[in-house]
Structure formats: C-alpha cells, structure tokens
Design a protein around this motif. Structure first.
Motif, short mmCIF file in Angstrom:
data_model
loop_
_atom_site.label_atom_id
_atom_site.label_comp_id
_atom_site.label_asym_id
_atom_site.label_seq_id
_atom_site.Cartn_x
_atom_site.Cartn_y
_atom_site.Cartn_z
N ILE A 76 4.17 -8.12 -1.92
CA ILE A 76 4.59 -7.45 -0.69
C ILE A 76 6.06 -7.07 -0.80
N GLY A 243 1.77 -11.22 6.01
CA GLY A 243 1.08 -10.12 5.35
C GLY A 243 -0.40 -10.40 5.19
N SER A 245 -3.66 -9.01 2.90
CA SER A 245 -4.00 -8.21 1.72
C SER A 245 -5.50 -8.24 1.47
N THR A 247 -8.44 -7.01 -1.42
CA THR A 247 -8.73 -6.49 -2.76
C THR A 247 -10.22 -6.17 -2.85
N THR A 257 -6.01 -2.81 -4.15
CA THR A 257 -5.40 -3.86 -3.34
C THR A 257 -4.51 -3.20 -2.29
N THR A 258 -4.78 -3.49 -1.03
CA THR A 258 -4.01 -2.93 0.07
C THR A 258 -3.44 -4.06 0.91
N SER A 259 -2.15 -3.96 1.22
CA SER A 259 -1.46 -4.99 2.00
C SER A 259 -0.82 -4.36 3.23
N PHE A 261 1.92 -5.57 6.27
CA PHE A 261 2.89 -6.65 6.43
C PHE A 261 3.85 -6.38 7.58
N SER A 287 -0.53 0.08 -1.00
CA SER A 287 -1.89 0.22 -1.51
C SER A 287 -1.84 0.66 -2.97
#
Length: 652
Positions: A76, A243, A245, A247, A257-259, A261, A287
């Motif tokens: 992040i 955050g 996330s 996957t 993988t998208t986070s 935060f 992302s």
C-alpha cells in the motif's frame, strides 16, 4: 543481504532486501543501523521522530524528513500527497523485510529519483498459533515491549501485535513515548480469490531537542537547543493506516491485486517560533495486473493517492508562561491543501533465452495541488492552484544470467515533485516557474554466488544526472521556499560482500562488508552572486562502510559485532564547513532455547557505541545562525548505552 526473503520488485528489476537476520543484530529501536547495512542507502536520524532517508544522495538536501522516494507498507503506498514519507510510523519489530529499489527503475513502484522502499510485515507458517512477548530494557530509562498473536491455517491467517515504547532519551528534552498496534488478516475466499485487511495505528509523543551548534556539540552533546528547551517543544502524533486488498487469479497466467486504503494523521507541535496544529485525511487505491503473454511477463496497473491537509499556526507564549513551556496564543494562519497524485505504470519482461532477458517499463505521473488560505482576506489572501503537466518516465533493463551469478544494466528516467510549500514565493504566492526535478539514471552491476552459495558479492556502478535541482532556501527560522537552481551529478560504487564459514560442525561465522562510494557534485549551481558549480553535493558523505561478524552456535548462542564508518559530510553549499568522520561499534549477544514442546525462550543483551564516540547521527545543511548565534548543524548520536531483554514464545 538476507537469504530467503521473497523479492517484490517486478521482473528483472534489481533490489536489495534485508530481513529478520539483519534486524536481530541490533537494538529493536535501532531502525537506522539496520537500514544503513544496505549500500547506497543512508538514514540520518536526528531523533526517534526525526529521520531522513537518502538513496544515492537523492533527498540529502531536504531539511527535515524523507522525500523524493516512494514508501509502501504491505504493497500500500503510504507516501503523502507532496512526496514525504514517515518511516517512524511503523514498529521495527513488526517488520519481516525491507526491500529497497535504488533509483527510478522501479516503474511499478513509481519513478521517483530516489527509488522506492517496500516494508513487509512478518509472515507466519501454515497451521500455527503462537503468542510471543518481547521485552527490552536499556539506558536512558528505555522500555520496549512487543506482544504479538499469530494464527494461521489453510484459509485464514491473523496477526495482531501491540507495542509500547518509552525512553527519557540521551539529550535534554528528548523524552519519547509510543503505543501502537498492527492488525493483519487474510481470508481465502476460494481457490482463486483472497481478501486481506490491514490496520496500523501509532500514537506517540516526542519531545524535541533539535540541532545544536559546534560548541555545544563538542562540550556537551546531551544539550538541547536553548529555545526548544525553554519552550519544552514536542510533537504529538496519531497515525492510522487501514487498507483492504483483494487478489483474484483469473488463470495460471493472470492475476489482479487491488487495494483500497485510508490514512489519517493528527499532528500537534509546539515550537519556539509558533505552534503547528494539523491533520491529514488521505485515501486512494492501487490495482495491479500480473500475467504472462507467450514467453513474456507483464505488469500493468495504476494508483491514485489523494489527501486533504488542514493546518494552522498559533503564537507560542512560552516566554510568558513562568518556565512551564509552551502556551498557545492567537491564531497566525489557517490553511487547507488538497493534493492529488496519479501513477499509471506498465512493464514487459521478455526472455530471449534462458540466460538473457530484457525489460521495458513506463510510468506516467500526474500531480495537482490546491492551496486555500482561510485566514487572510483581499490582496493578502494567497489561495492558489498548481497543476503539473503529466510526465512520462521510461525504464529499460537487461540481465544476463550464468551458473554462479548475473550481470545487469539499466537506464531509466525519474522525477521529483516540489512540495506545495516549495512552490511558494517568500510572499506565500505559488510560483508557476518552479519545475519538477528530472534525471537520467545509468546503472551497471553484477551479482555473484560462489563456493556452494557460501560467498556472495554484489557490485554496482551508477551515474545519475539531475536537472532543475530543487533547492530549499531558508528565509525564516522555519520557513523555506523552493527554486530550481541547476544540475547535479550523482555517481558512485556500491559493494556488498558476505561469506558463510563453518568453523566447526557446530559453529558458523559470517563476516560481511557493505561499502558505498559517492562522488556527487553540483555541475551547475548558481545561488545569487555565488557560484557553487563543481562543489561536492551538500549532505552526502563520500565514503561509508558497514562491516560485521555474526557467530552462531547450534546450542542457540549468537554473537554479532557491527561497525559503521561515515566520512565527513559537507554542511554548506560553499563547502566551507563539514562534519567530522566517525566510527561506531555495536555488539549484541543472544541465546535461544526450547523450554518445552510448546515454549521457547530467547535472551539478548547488547552495547551500542562501544567506544563512546561523540558523533553526529544527523546534520542540518546550510544552517543559519539567527541574531548572531552560531549555526546549529548537528544532531548528536547517543553515547555508550546498554540494553537487554527476553522473548518468550508459546506455540498452541
């Protein structure tokens, strides 16, 4: 560097990683000594709350704090909207690794001139439930405790760690107290999908001794700056990072993988010249798609970081407070800043053969600042916007692998944004002529593994040419303005060597050396009537050397001896003043034993600065003495000090 630490840098991008093997050589509050084991990376620490990390000399001219690089925590981005990173927001004992990408070649982690630092929390073994408490006591009434609970199974993992730290400090007015916790969870939703949640919270109050002049530094380095001592200056911080996330593996050849935060910082700082009260809300997403296309490996993604910074200053009436320190008076300013950065990135790695690979990367950055003056009206109001043009940074690398190592080459472009404050004129008006720093980085290197992997060596040569150098010009006790002042050339050599020797079938010795040669200079730097072209770059030692010896016995006994040499550092652009070079030695003894099938005990004790060297652990470049006073260049390092503690771990 440490063995068996997974690399996060994409493709063939070269990075340096340290892990728990390095961390455990030092006192658990000694972040600088650990990260300074990496050649080319230098962390100057004026105090526990005042740190500046430079990579290959980039960021050395920043008066306070760390900028011109990107900091990530478990993937992040945690660098704020103006490019500053706070390494002190994380507990050293919660980290499993620190990975450093030197220079702008990271692409997927930004193309900042300094590079990127990737912090990763500790990982746990599957089917493990463990409770661990580590307590450390030391000089200056130091107490640190870290309590962690880890549970891991096939579809669920949880880590919770609470930490407390307090110390009176080596110097006057340097008391420090911190509490915090880390929560990290991961759920496997299906064979293709997983979800993780992270929260890191830190609450600390740090008194500020500030920098001192040469006379005080030589006569009694425990002194605080007189004005900070009279004001009993300090800073109080509450920092939250949270955050989420996700996957998802679409196939064996593609995953995402998208986070999402959110960060929050509440900061209050009584200073001799005023009192700063501020808070920041930050939020964003990142992302990343990783996949294979025929023989090629690709990474494509983007990240957006936005924050809202609210700050104001007040009179500090400490002089009228009967010796009781700071007292808040009338408001002097009230401002808000809206800061936005967007990075779009992609890289393609193609193997021409089993031995030879090439990588092409692109990073696009767009930065926007909005400044609102909520205090002044009419012509005195300084509200303004600054919208930087989009900047595209390419990166190209080659790698050739052979049986006992690899050769690599890289050429990459990078940039650094000025902070919003650096874009202001002395009258507080945004200067549209302030440009982004840009630079080109050239790098050649090799990595070697010989003697059945018992001997490792990394050698790197680099050169970076930076244009539109950002100079922070001091116009008041705590007021700096920025301008572009020419060009610098950063070139040097980095060397890391380690050898693992079996002295007996029970005793292993590991000597190691990390050496940094920095030939950094101003190519074109004219400041008013002064021409500093050709002078060494301010704030960078020419030579740095970290050496050490680890001894490990199969009975659980371990001994570490570490040494750091830092050459003298130019303190002024005119090169008329410099700090003295120094050598500092530390030693640590540890022992681990199994008390039962479920319980282990670890004991540790150590001594820092064995020979009680008086040295500057950080410096303030181009310091100015106000009212006829001497310039305050120096932040003294701690004198000889001791620590010891125990770690008790129970496996359920």
């Amino acid at each position: 560097m440490d063995d068996a630490v997974p690399k996060k840098a994409t493709g063939i991008t070269v990075s340096s990683t340290i892990g728990t093997q390095t961390f455990e050589r030092f006192n658990p509050i000694d972040f600088p000594s650990a990260i300074n084991q990496i050649s080319g990376v230098y962390m100057l620490s004026g105090a526990l709350n005042t740190n500046r990390i430079t990579i290959r000399g980039v960021g050395a001219r920043t008066p306070y704090g760390t900028d011109k690089l990107r900091l990530y925590f478990n993937g992040i981005p945690v660098t704020n909207g103006t490019g500053f990173s706070a390494i002190e927001a994380y507990d050293f004992e919660n980290l499993g690794s620190i990975e450093v990408i030197k220079g702008p070649k990271g692409t997927a982690y930004g193309s900042n001139l300094g590079g990127a630092i990737l912090l990763q929390t500790k990982t746990s073994s599957i089917d493990e439930t463990r409770l661990t408490n580590t307590s450390t006591f030391g000089s200056y009434a130091m107490l640190k405790d870290n309590l962690s609970f880890v549970h891991s199974e096939e579809k669920f993992a949880l880590t919770f760690a609470y930490n407390h730290f307090e110390t009176d400090g080596y110097r006057q007015n340097s008391q420090f107290e911190r509490d915090g916790f880390l929560l990290n969870t991961e759920f496997k939703i299906s064979s293709k999908s997983s979800l993780s949640f992270l929260t890191n919270y830190i609450d600390y109050t740090a008194h500020i001794a500030s920098s001192i002049n040469l006379t005080d530094f030589e006569e009694d380095p425990t002194r605080a700056a007189s004005n900070w001592l009279a004001a009993q200056g300090y800073e109080a911080n509450k920092y939250v990072l949270t955050g989420l996330s996700h996957t998802y593996r679409f196939s064996e050849k593609l995953k995402n993988t998208t986070s999402l935060f959110y960060t929050y910082l509440d900061h209050y700082e009584p200073r001799p010249f005023d009192i700063l009260d501020e808070f920041t809300n930050g939020f964003g997403f990142r992302s990343v798609f990783e996949g294979h296309l025929a023989k090629a490996q690709y990474v494509v993604g983007g990240e957006l970081y936005k924050d809202e910074y609210h700050w104001g200053t007040f009179e500090n009436l400490y002089a009228d407070n009967n010796g009781n320190g700071s007292l808040q008076g009338n408001r002097l300013s009230k401002n808000t800043e809206f800061r936005r950065q967007f990075n779009l990135f992609g890289s393609l790695t193609y193997p021409f053969s089993e031995a030879f690979s090439a990588q092409l990367g692109l990073n696009l950055n767009k930065t926007h600042y909005t400044f609102n003056d909520l205090f002044n009206e009419g012509d005195a109001n300084t509200s303004a916007e600054r919208n930087f043009d989009a900047i595209l940074m390419p990166n190209f690398g080659l790698r050739y692998s052979f049986n006992f190592g690899q050769l690599y080459a890289n050429i990459s472009r990078g940039f650094s944004n000025p902070s919003l404050e650096e874009t202001l004129t002395p009258d507080g008006v945004i200067n549209p002529d302030i440009a982004q720093e840009t630079g080109t980085n050239y790098e050649l290197g090799s990595q070697w593994l010989l003697c059945q992997n018992r001997f490792s060596a990394n050698v790197t040569l680099y050169r970076m040419d930076i244009k539109n150098l950002l100079v922070a010009q001091r116009v008041g006790e705590d007021q700096y303005i920025g301008r572009n002042a020419g060009q610098t050339r950063h070139q040097g050599l980095e060397l890391d060597v380690r050898y693992r020797a079996n002295l007996t079938h029970k005793l292993i010795a590991t000597p190691y050396v990390s050496y940094t040669f920095s030939d950094h200079s101003f190519v074109d730097f004219v400041d008013g009537d002064n021409d500093y072209s050709g002078n060494p770059l301010t704030g960078v030692p020419k030579h740095r050397l970290s050496t050490g010896l680890d001894l490990q016995h199969t009975n659980g006994l371990q001994w570490n001896l570490t040494h750091q040499y830092v050459d003298n550092i130019p303190l002024t652009d005119a090169n008329t003043e410099s700090s003295s070079s120094y050598n500092v030695f530390n030693a640590k003894l540890g022992y681990r034993t199994q008390l039962s099938n479920h319980m282990t005990l670890g004991l540790h004790t150590g001594i820092n600065n064995i020979f009680d060297e008086n040295y500057a652990q950080s410096v303030l470049i181009n310091a100015v003495g106000f009212g006829g006073a001497q310039p305050r260049y120096f932040y003294p390092g701690n004198g000889r000090n001791f620590y010891g503690g125990a770690r008790l771990s129970y496996i359920f």
